[in-house]
Write an enzyme that holds these catalytic residues in place. Structure first.
Site, PDB file in Angstrom:
ATOM      1  CE1 TYR A 118      -3.568   2.673   0.657  1.00 29.11           C
ATOM      2  CE2 TYR A 118      -2.184   3.347   2.500  1.00 29.11           C
ATOM      3  CZ  TYR A 118      -3.250   3.591   1.650  1.00 29.11           C
ATOM      4  OH  TYR A 118      -3.988   4.741   1.785  1.00 29.11           O
ATOM      5  CE  LYS A 122      -3.183   6.109  -1.059  1.00 25.88           C
ATOM      6  NZ  LYS A 122      -4.165   6.990  -1.760  1.00 25.88           N
TER       7      LYS A 122
END
Length: 398
Positions: A118, A122
């Site tokens: 994750y 990002k």
């Protein structure tokens, strides 16, 4: 100004869109410089062809679209980077160099426990945006948000606060593995306020010292200047005090702009219908009723007194306690007499002309219902909670 919001149905998107609509429709007049014409809301169920149209017409883009908990790890990159790339290509196609805001995460630092699929997705989305800015000259605003909380946040998903609020409000169990774990929390209204600042070109910039945000006027990144660092244990304890308020009537300390104030608003948004209203204990007798409404730790308590026609109540005095009597319905007479004297102060009161009357320390006082047919309803505030062990209340007729 036309504004494109991707991820418009998500937690941040919904709050932002509703605030933008209030400004557009003239309901919110706190931002007179913002002239909003259209709000293009784009989400997973939006016709994908519309994104091309929106990218052409937008004067500002909030890219809030992203993936938090996909079924497959590769979906992180698709949702948090690939979509952003597609959006930027559409902007380039139409030679639209309007400002673009990106909703990133503190996890993009990829430090320690944030070194994850994750976080890396990002980070990739951030780099894509910075490269786009260098290529086109467009202004880009990259925000690395910490943990978010507030109304409409989805419980049992990716917000511990939302889960705690929902479960405690609905009498469901919660699990806290370590009460000492500290979270940095950002309240949704503070976030939205910063987004509106960004629309006005007043965004706050920052750099990062590890995972710590350092506000800096020329910083590469952007940040919301107000966050709260709170342990899991404290969050749970505060929420438990909120839960007992209908029973104790004691309102916890909620100073302006405090974490407690923001958490209380969040907690209330998760209350089930059966808890939205709650009964109050009416102390009734032949004269009428007296009902305590709200108590505070440091600022006294509120009550409602109902006097039947012709009834006199009170006939007592206090050493230090003082009160406001505010008649909201009916017609009455409030009398006060200084202890040890014969002079009586008379105050004719009516719900037709609402006013507050001080009950003075050292003065015995009463309130008389002058009507023969209507109840007299009085809102009362005392500067301290009633203490049955030290009531500071002494009978004496006016």
């Amino acid at each position: 100004m036309n504004i494109l919001v991707t991820g418009a149905k998500g937690f941040v998107g919904k709050n932002l869109c509703e605030s933008l609509k209030n400004i557009r429709d003239g309901k919110d007049k706190t931002r007179p410089e913002l002239n909003i014409s259209k709000i293009f809301e784009y989400d997973l169920d939006t016709n994908s062809d519309l994104l091309d149209e929106y990218a052409q017409k937008a004067d500002f883009v909030f890219n809030l679209a992203g993936v938090n908990r996909p079924q497959n790890p590769e979906e992180f990159m698709q949702g948090n980077c690939d979509f952003a790339g597609n959006l930027l290509n559409l902007l380039k196609k139409h030679k639209n160099t309007c400002p673009v805001m990106l909703s990133s995460s503190i996890q993009a630092t990829c430090i320690g426990r944030y070194d994850s699929d994750y976080g890396r997705s990002k980070k990739a989305g951030e780099e894509l945006l910075f490269s786009y800015s260098e290529e086109t000259g467009a202004t880009v605003l990259v925000y690395r948000f910490p943990n978010l909380f507030g109304k409409w946040c989805r419980p049992n998903y990716n917000s511990a606060v939302a889960t705690f609020c929902n479960n405690i409000a609905n009498d469901l169990p919660i699990t806290v593995s370590d009460r000492n774990v500290e979270l940095e929390l950002l309240y949704i209204d503070d976030l939205v306020s910063e987004m509106l600042d960004a629309l006005e070109g007043k965004e706050h910039h920052a750099e990062f010292d590890g995972i710590n945000t350092v506000l800096k006027s020329d910083g590469k990144y952007c940040a919301v200047p107000v966050t709260h660092k709170v342990t899991l244990g404290r969050i749970v304890d505060i929420l438990e005090s909120f839960k007992t308020q209908p029973e104790t009537l004691v309102m916890p300390e909620i100073p302006q702009n405090s974490f407690e104030k923001k958490l209380y608003s969040t907690y209330l948004s998760y209350l089930p219908k059966e808890k939205v209203s709650f009964p109050l204990k009416m102390n009734e007798d032949t004269r009428g009723s007296f009902t305590e409404i709200l108590k505070t730790k440091n600022n006294g308590q509120f009550s409602v007194n109902v006097s039947k026609p012709g009834i006199t109540k009170g006939q007592h005095w206090h050493h230090s306690k003082w009160e406001f009597f505010i008649v909201v319905s009916g017609k009455g007479l409030i009398q006060q007499r200084k202890i040890g004297t014969d002079e009586i102060l008379n105050f004719y009161v009516s719900g037709d002309k609402i006013e507050a009357v001080h009950m003075l320390p050292g003065y015995t006082h009463n309130i008389i219902n002058l009507s023969e047919t209507e109840n007299l309803v009085t809102l009362m505030w005392a500067n301290e909670q009633f203490d049955k062990n030290r009531p500071d209340t002494f009978y004496e007729e006016v």
